[in-house]
Scaffold this motif. Structure first.
Motif, PDB file in Angstrom:
ATOM      1  N   LEU A 160      53.917 103.855  45.792  1.00 10.44           N
ATOM      2  CA  LEU A 160      52.700 104.235  45.078  1.00 10.44           C
ATOM      3  C   LEU A 160      52.612 103.577  43.710  1.00 10.44           C
ATOM      4  O   LEU A 160      51.575 103.626  43.062  1.00 10.44           O
ATOM      5  N   ALA A 161      53.697 102.977  43.272  1.00 17.18           N
ATOM      6  CA  ALA A 161      53.740 102.360  41.950  1.00 17.18           C
ATOM      7  C   ALA A 161      52.592 101.368  41.783  1.00 17.18           C
ATOM      8  O   ALA A 161      52.270 100.607  42.692  1.00 17.18           O
ATOM      9  N   GLY A 162      51.971 101.419  40.619  1.00 18.54           N
ATOM     10  CA  GLY A 162      50.887 100.501  40.305  1.00 18.54           C
ATOM     11  C   GLY A 162      49.509 100.995  40.706  1.00 18.54           C
ATOM     12  O   GLY A 162      48.505 100.360  40.405  1.00 18.54           O
ATOM     13  N   ARG A 163      49.450 102.120  41.367  1.00 25.97           N
ATOM     14  CA  ARG A 163      48.150 102.675  41.765  1.00 25.97           C
ATOM     15  C   ARG A 163      47.639 103.628  40.694  1.00 25.97           C
ATOM     16  O   ARG A 163      48.352 103.999  39.773  1.00 25.97           O
ATOM     17  N   VAL A 164      46.392 104.054  40.858  1.00 23.96           N
ATOM     18  CA  VAL A 164      45.769 105.000  39.931  1.00 23.96           C
ATOM     19  C   VAL A 164      45.292 106.197  40.740  1.00 23.96           C
ATOM     20  O   VAL A 164      44.702 106.030  41.809  1.00 23.96           O
ATOM     21  N   ALA A 165      45.540 107.393  40.226  1.00 27.86           N
ATOM     22  CA  ALA A 165      45.068 108.617  40.877  1.00 27.86           C
ATOM     23  C   ALA A 165      44.289 109.455  39.884  1.00 27.86           C
ATOM     24  O   ALA A 165      44.678 109.586  38.723  1.00 27.86           O
ATOM     25  N   VAL A 166      43.182 110.007  40.352  1.00 23.26           N
ATOM     26  CA  VAL A 166      42.392 110.951  39.575  1.00 23.26           C
ATOM     27  C   VAL A 166      42.700 112.334  40.122  1.00 23.26           C
ATOM     28  O   VAL A 166      42.603 112.561  41.328  1.00 23.26           O
ATOM     29  N   ILE A 167      43.078 113.246  39.247  1.00 21.68           N
ATOM     30  CA  ILE A 167      43.404 114.603  39.664  1.00 21.68           C
ATOM     31  C   ILE A 167      42.535 115.575  38.879  1.00 21.68           C
ATOM     32  O   ILE A 167      42.531 115.566  37.651  1.00 21.68           O
ATOM     33  N   THR A 168      41.791 116.403  39.597  1.00 18.40           N
ATOM     34  CA  THR A 168      40.995 117.437  38.935  1.00 18.40           C
ATOM     35  C   THR A 168      41.789 118.739  38.934  1.00 18.40           C
ATOM     36  O   THR A 168      42.720 118.922  39.711  1.00 18.40           O
ATOM     37  N   GLY A 169      41.407 119.623  38.043  1.00 20.54           N
ATOM     38  CA  GLY A 169      42.156 120.867  37.899  1.00 20.54           C
ATOM     39  C   GLY A 169      43.566 120.593  37.411  1.00 20.54           C
ATOM     40  O   GLY A 169      44.507 121.321  37.723  1.00 20.54           O
ATOM     41  N   ALA A 170      43.717 119.547  36.623  1.00 20.35           N
ATOM     42  CA  ALA A 170      45.036 119.031  36.279  1.00 20.35           C
ATOM     43  C   ALA A 170      45.641 119.603  35.002  1.00 20.35           C
ATOM     44  O   ALA A 170      46.689 119.145  34.572  1.00 20.35           O
ATOM     45  N   SER A 171      45.033 120.609  34.419  1.00 13.47           N
ATOM     46  CA  SER A 171      45.606 121.167  33.198  1.00 13.47           C
ATOM     47  C   SER A 171      46.668 122.218  33.493  1.00 13.47           C
ATOM     48  O   SER A 171      47.400 122.638  32.603  1.00 13.47           O
ATOM     49  N   SER A 172      46.783 122.636  34.764  1.00 13.17           N
ATOM     50  CA  SER A 172      47.793 123.629  35.135  1.00 13.17           C
ATOM     51  C   SER A 172      47.910 123.712  36.655  1.00 13.17           C
ATOM     52  O   SER A 172      47.155 123.061  37.381  1.00 13.17           O
ATOM     53  N   GLY A 173      48.851 124.500  37.097  1.00 15.03           N
ATOM     54  CA  GLY A 173      48.983 124.809  38.512  1.00 15.03           C
ATOM     55  C   GLY A 173      49.217 123.617  39.425  1.00 15.03           C
ATOM     56  O   GLY A 173      49.927 122.673  39.071  1.00 15.03           O
ATOM     57  N   ILE A 174      48.621 123.677  40.608  1.00 14.50           N
ATOM     58  CA  ILE A 174      48.812 122.646  41.620  1.00 14.50           C
ATOM     59  C   ILE A 174      48.323 121.282  41.136  1.00 14.50           C
ATOM     60  O   ILE A 174      48.968 120.265  41.397  1.00 14.50           O
ATOM     61  N   GLY A 175      47.199 121.251  40.439  1.00 12.52           N
ATOM     62  CA  GLY A 175      46.683 119.976  39.933  1.00 12.52           C
ATOM     63  C   GLY A 175      47.674 119.291  39.006  1.00 12.52           C
ATOM     64  O   GLY A 175      47.945 118.103  39.123  1.00 12.52           O
ATOM     65  N   LEU A 176      48.245 120.065  38.098  1.00 12.04           N
ATOM     66  CA  LEU A 176      49.233 119.508  37.165  1.00 12.04           C
ATOM     67  C   LEU A 176      50.491 119.089  37.911  1.00 12.04           C
ATOM     68  O   LEU A 176      51.045 118.017  37.644  1.00 12.04           O
ATOM     69  N   ALA A 177      50.934 119.885  38.864  1.00  7.33           N
ATOM     70  CA  ALA A 177      52.124 119.538  39.640  1.00  7.33           C
ATOM     71  C   ALA A 177      51.917 118.229  40.402  1.00  7.33           C
ATOM     72  O   ALA A 177      52.822 117.389  40.467  1.00  7.33           O
ATOM     73  N   CYS A 178      50.729 118.033  40.948  1.00  6.44           N
ATOM     74  CA  CYS A 178      50.422 116.780  41.653  1.00  6.44           C
ATOM     75  C   CYS A 178      50.447 115.604  40.678  1.00  6.44           C
ATOM     76  O   CYS A 178      50.992 114.542  40.997  1.00  6.44           O
ATOM     77  N   ALA A 179      49.857 115.787  39.509  1.00 11.05           N
ATOM     78  CA  ALA A 179      49.837 114.721  38.506  1.00 11.05           C
ATOM     79  C   ALA A 179      51.255 114.343  38.098  1.00 11.05           C
ATOM     80  O   ALA A 179      51.588 113.159  37.990  1.00 11.05           O
ATOM     81  N   GLU A 180      52.100 115.335  37.880  1.00  9.39           N
ATOM     82  CA  GLU A 180      53.486 115.072  37.492  1.00  9.39           C
ATOM     83  C   GLU A 180      54.233 114.320  38.590  1.00  9.39           C
ATOM     84  O   GLU A 180      54.959 113.358  38.319  1.00  9.39           O
ATOM     85  N   ARG A 196      39.752 122.339  30.165  1.00  8.68           N
ATOM     86  CA  ARG A 196      40.478 122.744  28.952  1.00  8.68           C
ATOM     87  C   ARG A 196      41.057 121.520  28.238  1.00  8.68           C
ATOM     88  O   ARG A 196      42.166 121.074  28.521  1.00  8.68           O
ATOM     89  N   THR A 197      40.300 120.997  27.288  1.00 10.94           N
ATOM     90  CA  THR A 197      40.658 119.760  26.593  1.00 10.94           C
ATOM     91  C   THR A 197      42.021 119.827  25.935  1.00 10.94           C
ATOM     92  O   THR A 197      42.841 118.918  26.103  1.00 10.94           O
ATOM     93  N   GLU A 198      42.277 120.870  25.168  1.00  6.22           N
ATOM     94  CA  GLU A 198      43.551 120.961  24.451  1.00  6.22           C
ATOM     95  C   GLU A 198      44.722 120.979  25.420  1.00  6.22           C
ATOM     96  O   GLU A 198      45.738 120.319  25.194  1.00  6.22           O
ATOM     97  N   ARG A 199      44.588 121.720  26.492  1.00  5.04           N
ATOM     98  CA  ARG A 199      45.670 121.800  27.493  1.00  5.04           C
ATOM     99  C   ARG A 199      45.866 120.439  28.163  1.00  5.04           C
ATOM    100  O   ARG A 199      46.996 119.995  28.365  1.00  5.04           O
ATOM    101  N   LEU A 200      44.762 119.765  28.506  1.00  5.47           N
ATOM    102  CA  LEU A 200      44.842 118.438  29.115  1.00  5.47           C
ATOM    103  C   LEU A 200      45.591 117.469  28.213  1.00  5.47           C
ATOM    104  O   LEU A 200      46.498 116.764  28.661  1.00  5.47           O
ATOM    105  N   GLU A 201      45.184 117.418  26.963  1.00  8.02           N
ATOM    106  CA  GLU A 201      45.800 116.481  26.022  1.00  8.02           C
ATOM    107  C   GLU A 201      47.282 116.772  25.832  1.00  8.02           C
ATOM    108  O   GLU A 201      48.097 115.845  25.739  1.00  8.02           O
ATOM    109  N   SER A 202      47.637 118.041  25.818  1.00  3.87           N
ATOM    110  CA  SER A 202      49.040 118.424  25.685  1.00  3.87           C
ATOM    111  C   SER A 202      49.842 117.956  26.898  1.00  3.87           C
ATOM    112  O   SER A 202      50.947 117.413  26.758  1.00  3.87           O
ATOM    113  N   GLU A 203      49.295 118.146  28.091  1.00 11.29           N
ATOM    114  CA  GLU A 203      50.010 117.746  29.308  1.00 11.29           C
ATOM    115  C   GLU A 203      50.102 116.221  29.423  1.00 11.29           C
ATOM    116  O   GLU A 203      51.129 115.687  29.852  1.00 11.29           O
ATOM    117  N   VAL A 204      49.057 115.526  29.022  1.00 11.07           N
ATOM    118  CA  VAL A 204      49.099 114.057  29.045  1.00 11.07           C
ATOM    119  C   VAL A 204      50.175 113.556  28.085  1.00 11.07           C
ATOM    120  O   VAL A 204      50.950 112.659  28.428  1.00 11.07           O
TER     121      VAL A 204
END
Length: 77
Positions: free
Chosen positions: A3-23, A38-46
């Motif tokens: 999967l290296a080099g690809r790009v993924a868009v994940i919604t609901g990514a500030s917590s829970g399953i969305g964040l776990a998928c992003a990680e 949740r902007t602040e949460r998103l920026e913190s996780e990024v």
């Protein structure tokens, strides 16, 4: 399949399953674009994901708003 080099868009990514998928994808070398309301949460996780050396971006997104979804997808290009 790598999967290296690809790009993924994940919604609901500030917590829970969305964040776990992003990680998990980021660990595999995927550049992740996190979308959620949740902007602040998103920026913190990024910031946390980036600290591991992975590529990540945050886009505040409400998936019920078409313009937000379009902006999220364009950001991933």
């Amino acid at each position: 399949m790598t999967l290296a080099g690809r790009v993924a868009v994940i919604t609901g990514a500030s917590s829970g399953i969305g964040l776990a998928c992003a990680e998990a994808l980021a660990r595999e070398g995927v550049a992740v674009v996190l979308g959620a309301r949740r902007t602040e949460r998103l920026e913190s996780e990024v910031k946390r994901i980036r600290s591991t050396g992975a590529r990540a971006e945050a886009v505040t997104t409400d998936v019920t708003v078409e313009a937000d979804v379009i902006r999220l997808v364009h950001h991933a290009h």
